[in-house]
Design a protein around this motif. Structure first.
Motif, PDB file in Angstrom:
ATOM      1  N   UNK A 135       0.821  -1.213   0.000  1.00  0.00           N
ATOM      2  CA  UNK A 135       0.000   0.000   0.000  1.00  0.00           C
ATOM      3  C   UNK A 135       0.853   1.260   0.000  1.00  0.00           C
ATOM      4  N   UNK A 136       0.215   2.361  -0.293  1.00  0.00           N
ATOM      5  CA  UNK A 136       0.869   3.670  -0.289  1.00  0.00           C
ATOM      6  C   UNK A 136       0.120   4.607   0.645  1.00  0.00           C
ATOM      7  N   UNK A 137       0.861   5.270   1.515  1.00  0.00           N
ATOM      8  CA  UNK A 137       0.279   6.247   2.432  1.00  0.00           C
ATOM      9  C   UNK A 137       0.837   7.624   2.116  1.00  0.00           C
ATOM     10  N   UNK A 138      -0.001   8.575   1.716  1.00  0.00           N
ATOM     11  CA  UNK A 138       0.522   9.914   1.430  1.00  0.00           C
ATOM     12  C   UNK A 138       0.996  10.602   2.708  1.00  0.00           C
ATOM     13  N   UNK A 236       1.374  14.461  -2.211  1.00  0.00           N
ATOM     14  CA  UNK A 236       0.863  13.435  -3.116  1.00  0.00           C
ATOM     15  C   UNK A 236       0.491  14.071  -4.444  1.00  0.00           C
ATOM     16  N   UNK A 237       0.290  13.240  -5.445  1.00  0.00           N
ATOM     17  CA  UNK A 237      -0.106  13.731  -6.761  1.00  0.00           C
ATOM     18  C   UNK A 237      -1.622  13.900  -6.874  1.00  0.00           C
ATOM     19  N   UNK A 250       1.441  18.897  -5.750  1.00  0.00           N
ATOM     20  CA  UNK A 250       1.535  19.212  -7.166  1.00  0.00           C
ATOM     21  C   UNK A 250       1.147  20.647  -7.482  1.00  0.00           C
ATOM     22  N   UNK A 251       0.251  21.226  -6.705  1.00  0.00           N
ATOM     23  CA  UNK A 251      -0.173  22.607  -6.924  1.00  0.00           C
ATOM     24  C   UNK A 251       0.992  23.567  -6.743  1.00  0.00           C
ATOM     25  N   UNK A 252       1.946  23.171  -5.906  1.00  0.00           N
ATOM     26  CA  UNK A 252       3.094  24.053  -5.606  1.00  0.00           C
ATOM     27  C   UNK A 252       4.370  23.551  -6.288  1.00  0.00           C
ATOM     28  N   UNK A 253       4.181  22.716  -7.311  1.00  0.00           N
ATOM     29  CA  UNK A 253       5.307  22.170  -8.080  1.00  0.00           C
ATOM     30  C   UNK A 253       6.298  21.413  -7.200  1.00  0.00           C
ATOM     31  N   UNK A 254       5.778  20.743  -6.184  1.00  0.00           N
ATOM     32  CA  UNK A 254       6.612  19.914  -5.312  1.00  0.00           C
ATOM     33  C   UNK A 254       6.344  18.464  -5.685  1.00  0.00           C
ATOM     34  N   UNK A 255       7.374  17.791  -6.156  1.00  0.00           N
ATOM     35  CA  UNK A 255       7.217  16.398  -6.560  1.00  0.00           C
ATOM     36  C   UNK A 255       7.458  15.480  -5.362  1.00  0.00           C
ATOM     37  N   UNK A 256       6.511  14.590  -5.058  1.00  0.00           N
ATOM     38  CA  UNK A 256       6.706  13.639  -3.955  1.00  0.00           C
ATOM     39  C   UNK A 256       7.732  12.577  -4.352  1.00  0.00           C
ATOM     40  N   UNK A 257       9.013  12.906  -4.171  1.00  0.00           N
ATOM     41  CA  UNK A 257      10.081  12.057  -4.688  1.00  0.00           C
ATOM     42  C   UNK A 257      10.172  10.701  -3.992  1.00  0.00           C
TER      43      UNK A 257
END
Length: 334
Positions: A135-138, A236-237, A250-257
């Motif tokens: 699973x993925x947890x933001x 998160x995206x 994503x709204x602030x151009x921050x990529x969840x690397x």
């Protein structure tokens, strides 16, 4: 007459003994087959303390695993050194009944060139096999309740603070890297404060002892819903159905690397048959509606199934990306 009876008795005895012999062989072979996936207690190793977001998810997985196989499943918590204690335990026991339920942070730290000297011997690719991602947890950026209106307000005001305090569960964890990257984005100098409990990080944030912190949504959700902290951004995206009004990175151009994922890992020495069986069970668990509902309630989502090649490529890419970030920030895994 007695001679015929004697011959019959001998013949019957031999047939009976032969039948028993083959029955024992059958039972033994079945026992061996079952032992490949752990007919005895199947131990799911969690590299964090009970009650942690990873532990909560691991127990959901363990409960359904038990139902699927009608086996006795035990969750063993082996916290310490950012998950390296759990990895050390897995290698030293070399038990096919052990399965490691580990988050991204632990997986990547096993591969890190800057892990502590006592654990330098760990060779992730040699010692372990990743069977699946469960699973993925933001991650969510949280601050004291009503301290900031939104992320834009936070961005402006945080720049006026000379000594920005952030809570970090472990050095090099996804929450730590997310906090550092937001610091880079906003051009602020952050000072990480080490914690041993994710819950305590959020509580101290609520009490304004920390300027902000990142946490898995599964850990932060109770305090967000209890109006103890505000969620300013989901790392998160896509937006969370549980917090639809909170903006995403994503709204602030921050990529969840570095996403917060929970991985299913076993010893490389486990037989291919057992690995295949566990992977099949895991895929079945991921498709269970009850499990999906429980995972969603924690703020997480079931991760997509991948082919072996897709999983291998994903692992290699993620490891390279993680190590690059760790080295860029000059971190030493502790």
């Amino acid at each position: 007459m007695f001679e015929d009876l004697y011959k019959f008795t001998i013949s019957f005895t031999i047939s009976f003994i032969t039948l028993i012999f083959f029955a024992l062989i059958f039972i033994f072979s079945m026992s061996m087959a079952h032992s490949q996936i752990g007919e005895r207690n199947y131990n799911i190793i969690v590299p964090f303390a009970a009650g942690n977001a990873v532990d909560i998810t691991a127990r959901i997985y363990a409960d359904q695993f038990k139902k699927e196989q009608e086996l006795s499943v035990i969750v063993l918590n082996k916290p310490g050194v950012s998950g390296l204690i759990a990895a050390d335990y897995m290698i030293k026991t070399k038990d096919d009944s052990h399965l490691l339920f580990a988050p991204s942070s632990s997986i990547f730290k096993y591969t890190s060139p800057v892990k502590p000297d006592a654990f330098k011997y760990l060779d992730f690719k040699k010692d372990f096999t990743v069977l699946d991602i469960f699973n993925e947890t933001p991650l969510v950026l949280v601050t004291k309740k009503d301290k900031y209106k939104n992320f834009d307000d936070f961005s402006k005001k945080i720049k006026t603070i000379d000594y920005v305090k952030i809570g970090v569960l472990t050095i090099g964890s996804p929450t730590h890297l997310a906090a550092l990257e937001v610091g880079d984005l906003l051009k602020i100098k952050v000072s990480p404060i080490l914690y041993t409990s994710q819950s305590q990080v959020i509580i101290d944030t609520a009490n304004d002892l920390l300027d902000y912190s990142f946490a898995p949504l599964a850990s932060a959700l109770p305090l967000i819903e209890g109006n103890k902290v505000d969620a300013l951004m989901i790392y998160s995206e896509e937006k969370s159905t549980l917090l639809p009004n909170v903006e995403v990175s994503g709204k602030y151009n921050i990529e969840p690397t570095i996403p917060f994922l929970n991985w299913i890992v076993v010893n490389s020495s486990m037989s291919d048959t057992a690995k295949s069986k566990i992977k099949s069970i895991t895929h079945k668990i991921k498709q269970n509606n009850d499990v999906q509902s429980k995972i969603i309630q924690t703020g997480s989502k079931i991760y997509k199934n991948m082919s072996d090649d897709e999983l291998k490529n994903f692992i290699n890419t993620s490891i390279l990306k993680y190590n690059a970030i760790v080295e860029r920030h000059g971190l030493v895994i502790q």
